[in-house]
Design a protein around this motif. Structure first.
Motif, PDB file in Angstrom:
ATOM      1  N   VAL A 197      68.750 -51.153 -32.205  1.00  0.00           N
ATOM      2  CA  VAL A 197      69.266 -50.075 -31.372  1.00  0.00           C
ATOM      3  C   VAL A 197      70.000 -50.671 -30.179  1.00  0.00           C
ATOM      4  N   ASP A 198      71.271 -50.265 -29.999  1.00  0.00           N
ATOM      5  CA  ASP A 198      72.030 -50.715 -28.840  1.00  0.00           C
ATOM      6  C   ASP A 198      71.408 -50.129 -27.568  1.00  0.00           C
ATOM      7  N   GLN A 199      71.076 -50.999 -26.619  1.00  0.00           N
ATOM      8  CA  GLN A 199      70.354 -50.573 -25.426  1.00  0.00           C
ATOM      9  C   GLN A 199      71.168 -49.623 -24.556  1.00  0.00           C
ATOM     10  N   VAL A 200      72.496 -49.714 -24.581  1.00  0.00           N
ATOM     11  CA  VAL A 200      73.356 -48.891 -23.730  1.00  0.00           C
ATOM     12  C   VAL A 200      73.715 -47.578 -24.413  1.00  0.00           C
ATOM     13  N   THR A 201      74.174 -47.655 -25.653  1.00  0.00           N
ATOM     14  CA  THR A 201      74.660 -46.463 -26.344  1.00  0.00           C
ATOM     15  C   THR A 201      73.596 -45.748 -27.166  1.00  0.00           C
ATOM     16  N   ASN A 202      72.476 -46.436 -27.409  1.00  0.00           N
ATOM     17  CA  ASN A 202      71.407 -45.913 -28.272  1.00  0.00           C
ATOM     18  C   ASN A 202      71.849 -45.720 -29.715  1.00  0.00           C
ATOM     19  N   GLN A 203      72.949 -46.345 -30.070  1.00  0.00           N
ATOM     20  CA  GLN A 203      73.396 -46.283 -31.459  1.00  0.00           C
ATOM     21  C   GLN A 203      72.511 -47.162 -32.335  1.00  0.00           C
ATOM     22  N   LEU A 204      72.295 -46.702 -33.552  1.00  0.00           N
ATOM     23  CA  LEU A 204      71.586 -47.505 -34.542  1.00  0.00           C
ATOM     24  C   LEU A 204      72.563 -48.489 -35.170  1.00  0.00           C
ATOM     25  N   ILE A 205      72.243 -49.758 -35.087  1.00  0.00           N
ATOM     26  CA  ILE A 205      73.128 -50.803 -35.602  1.00  0.00           C
ATOM     27  C   ILE A 205      72.504 -51.401 -36.864  1.00  0.00           C
ATOM     28  N   PRO A 206      73.135 -51.211 -38.027  1.00  0.00           N
ATOM     29  CA  PRO A 206      72.620 -51.853 -39.240  1.00  0.00           C
ATOM     30  C   PRO A 206      72.741 -53.371 -39.120  1.00  0.00           C
ATOM     31  N   VAL A 207      71.716 -54.058 -39.555  1.00  0.00           N
ATOM     32  CA  VAL A 207      71.693 -55.514 -39.489  1.00  0.00           C
ATOM     33  C   VAL A 207      71.355 -56.061 -40.866  1.00  0.00           C
ATOM     34  N   LYS A 208      72.169 -57.018 -41.294  1.00  0.00           N
ATOM     35  CA  LYS A 208      71.936 -57.698 -42.556  1.00  0.00           C
ATOM     36  C   LYS A 208      71.301 -59.068 -42.283  1.00  0.00           C
ATOM     37  N   MET A 209      70.288 -59.413 -43.045  1.00  0.00           N
ATOM     38  CA  MET A 209      69.660 -60.722 -42.958  1.00  0.00           C
ATOM     39  C   MET A 209      69.983 -61.505 -44.223  1.00  0.00           C
ATOM     40  N   ASN A 210      70.569 -62.674 -44.050  1.00  0.00           N
ATOM     41  CA  ASN A 210      70.912 -63.518 -45.194  1.00  0.00           C
ATOM     42  C   ASN A 210      70.134 -64.824 -45.104  1.00  0.00           C
ATOM     43  N   ILE A 211      69.221 -65.027 -46.014  1.00  0.00           N
ATOM     44  CA  ILE A 211      68.480 -66.279 -46.120  1.00  0.00           C
ATOM     45  C   ILE A 211      68.901 -66.933 -47.429  1.00  0.00           C
ATOM     46  N   TYR A 212      69.483 -68.106 -47.335  1.00  0.00           N
ATOM     47  CA  TYR A 212      70.217 -68.674 -48.460  1.00  0.00           C
ATOM     48  C   TYR A 212      69.384 -69.601 -49.340  1.00  0.00           C
ATOM     49  N   ASN A 213      68.301 -70.128 -48.816  1.00  0.00           N
ATOM     50  CA  ASN A 213      67.459 -71.042 -49.596  1.00  0.00           C
ATOM     51  C   ASN A 213      66.058 -71.013 -49.000  1.00  0.00           C
ATOM     52  N   ALA A 214      65.099 -70.565 -49.781  1.00  0.00           N
ATOM     53  CA  ALA A 214      63.736 -70.418 -49.257  1.00  0.00           C
ATOM     54  C   ALA A 214      62.740 -70.623 -50.387  1.00  0.00           C
ATOM     55  N   LYS A 215      61.504 -70.846 -49.977  1.00  0.00           N
ATOM     56  CA  LYS A 215      60.441 -71.034 -50.961  1.00  0.00           C
ATOM     57  C   LYS A 215      59.130 -70.513 -50.371  1.00  0.00           C
ATOM     58  N   PHE A 216      58.416 -69.726 -51.151  1.00  0.00           N
ATOM     59  CA  PHE A 216      57.126 -69.210 -50.707  1.00  0.00           C
ATOM     60  C   PHE A 216      56.110 -70.342 -50.643  1.00  0.00           C
ATOM     61  N   GLN A 217      55.321 -70.359 -49.578  1.00  0.00           N
ATOM     62  CA  GLN A 217      54.250 -71.337 -49.485  1.00  0.00           C
ATOM     63  C   GLN A 217      53.168 -71.008 -50.506  1.00  0.00           C
ATOM     64  N   ALA A 218      52.569 -72.050 -51.064  1.00  0.00           N
ATOM     65  CA  ALA A 218      51.568 -71.868 -52.119  1.00  0.00           C
ATOM     66  C   ALA A 218      50.161 -71.799 -51.536  1.00  0.00           C
ATOM     67  N   ASN A 219      49.988 -71.027 -50.489  1.00  0.00           N
ATOM     68  CA  ASN A 219      48.669 -70.958 -49.851  1.00  0.00           C
ATOM     69  C   ASN A 219      48.284 -69.521 -49.497  1.00  0.00           C
ATOM     70  N   SER A 220      48.715 -68.577 -50.301  1.00  0.00           N
ATOM     71  CA  SER A 220      48.396 -67.175 -50.033  1.00  0.00           C
ATOM     72  C   SER A 220      46.980 -66.863 -50.505  1.00  0.00           C
ATOM     73  N   SER A 221      46.448 -65.742 -50.053  1.00  0.00           N
ATOM     74  CA  SER A 221      45.120 -65.305 -50.479  1.00  0.00           C
ATOM     75  C   SER A 221      45.142 -63.796 -50.691  1.00  0.00           C
ATOM     76  N   LEU A 222      44.286 -63.355 -51.583  1.00  0.00           N
ATOM     77  CA  LEU A 222      44.144 -61.932 -51.877  1.00  0.00           C
ATOM     78  C   LEU A 222      42.659 -61.604 -51.828  1.00  0.00           C
ATOM     79  N   SER A 223      42.242 -60.890 -50.783  1.00  0.00           N
ATOM     80  CA  SER A 223      40.827 -60.600 -50.575  1.00  0.00           C
ATOM     81  C   SER A 223      40.486 -59.205 -51.078  1.00  0.00           C
ATOM     82  N   LEU A 224      39.351 -59.112 -51.752  1.00  0.00           N
ATOM     83  CA  LEU A 224      38.827 -57.823 -52.186  1.00  0.00           C
ATOM     84  C   LEU A 224      37.743 -57.429 -51.192  1.00  0.00           C
TER      85      LEU A 224
END
Length: 258
Positions: A197-224
């Motif tokens: 959100v633009d602080q002056v105009t209060n307009q909503l500004i769409p933002v694109k995120m580009n991540i070009y090379n990534a890898k998930f860490q192999a240390n996740s957990s799933l708790s029941l």
């Protein structure tokens, strides 16, 4: 230059690094944060070891995701595994009440040689084992046809309970997620949509995120957890790629569609 209120989480599309095909759509994240850090080395000398100079090095960046909905593909990304669909042998335990005809009916048909039957002791314990035989004449014997077990009327009268433990074939529509011991996450690309959100105009500004090379860490957990729904916390390491515009290397781009 404007200032912005950074609001809400980003919607993400995770793409296979090699094929560029979308693999997972995440529009339900609870947290999508980008972190950066580096090592800081100080040069000191003189009496009192005062600070002479300093330099930063080994800069890294990562993304943290908290997912309140569990997607098998998201788990597979961090486990370095694949998801297979097809029949699978699984195990089941049932506590069953003996009917007036001295039978109990299993929920599934056991695989040959995998069925074990016991009298129920207390609320959940295994009591006397009931073995295959001739239940019409021998106590603690049973016979089975399909999924119906016939019991001896003396040792297992009507309304008594038994425990059945067995293996059976799950349907062909079953999905199997394997945690491999010798495989690790592979590279991905991540594209995100956010709103600032633009602080002056209060307009909503769409933002694109580009991540070009990534890898998930192999240390996740799933708790029941009985009291709390499971959340999947994932960390993604970002890898540097050449910056064709500014020179050098970069981890990602924020593109504001102003």
């Amino acid at each position: 230059m404007s200032q912005y209120v950074v609001k809400d989480v980003a919607d993400l599309v995770i793409v296979d690094y090699v094929t560029n095909k979308p693999f997972l759509s995440v529009d339900y994240a609870e947290v999508t944060s980008i972190d950066g850090k580096s090592n800081h080395t100080e040069i000191r000398g003189g009496k009192g070891a005062f600070l002479l100079s300093a330099y930063d090095h080994e800069k890294t960046s990562s993304m943290k995701l908290t997912l309140p909905l569990i997607d098998l593909k998201a788990i597979a990304l961090s486990f370095g595994s694949t998801i297979a669909q097809g029949a699978k042998n699984v195990y089941k335990q049932e506590v069953l009440t003996v009917s007036a005809s001295n039978t109990v009916t299993l929920a599934a048909t056991p695989n040959s040689g995998t069925l074990y039957v016991y009298q129920l002791s207390g609320q959940r314990d295994y009591g006397t084992e009931i073995t295959v035989g001739t239940p019409a004449t021998t106590p603690n014997n049973y016979s089975i046809a399909g999924g119906v077990i016939t019991l001896n009327a003396t040792s297992n009268p009507q309304s008594s309970q038994v425990i059945a433990f067995y293996q059976y074939a799950a349907p062909s529509t079953s999905q199997t997620l394997t945690l491999p011991a010798d495989k690790f996450p592979t590279a991905v690309k991540i594209y995100g949509d956010a709103v600032w959100v633009d602080q002056v105009t209060n307009q909503l500004i769409p933002v694109k995120m580009n991540i070009y090379n990534a890898k998930f860490q192999a240390n996740s957990s799933l708790s029941l957890d009985m009291k709390n729904p499971a959340k999947l916390d994932l960390t993604v390491d970002l890898y540097a790629v050449p910056d064709s515009v500014n020179g050098g290397y970069k981890y990602m781009d924020y593109v504001l569609l102003t």
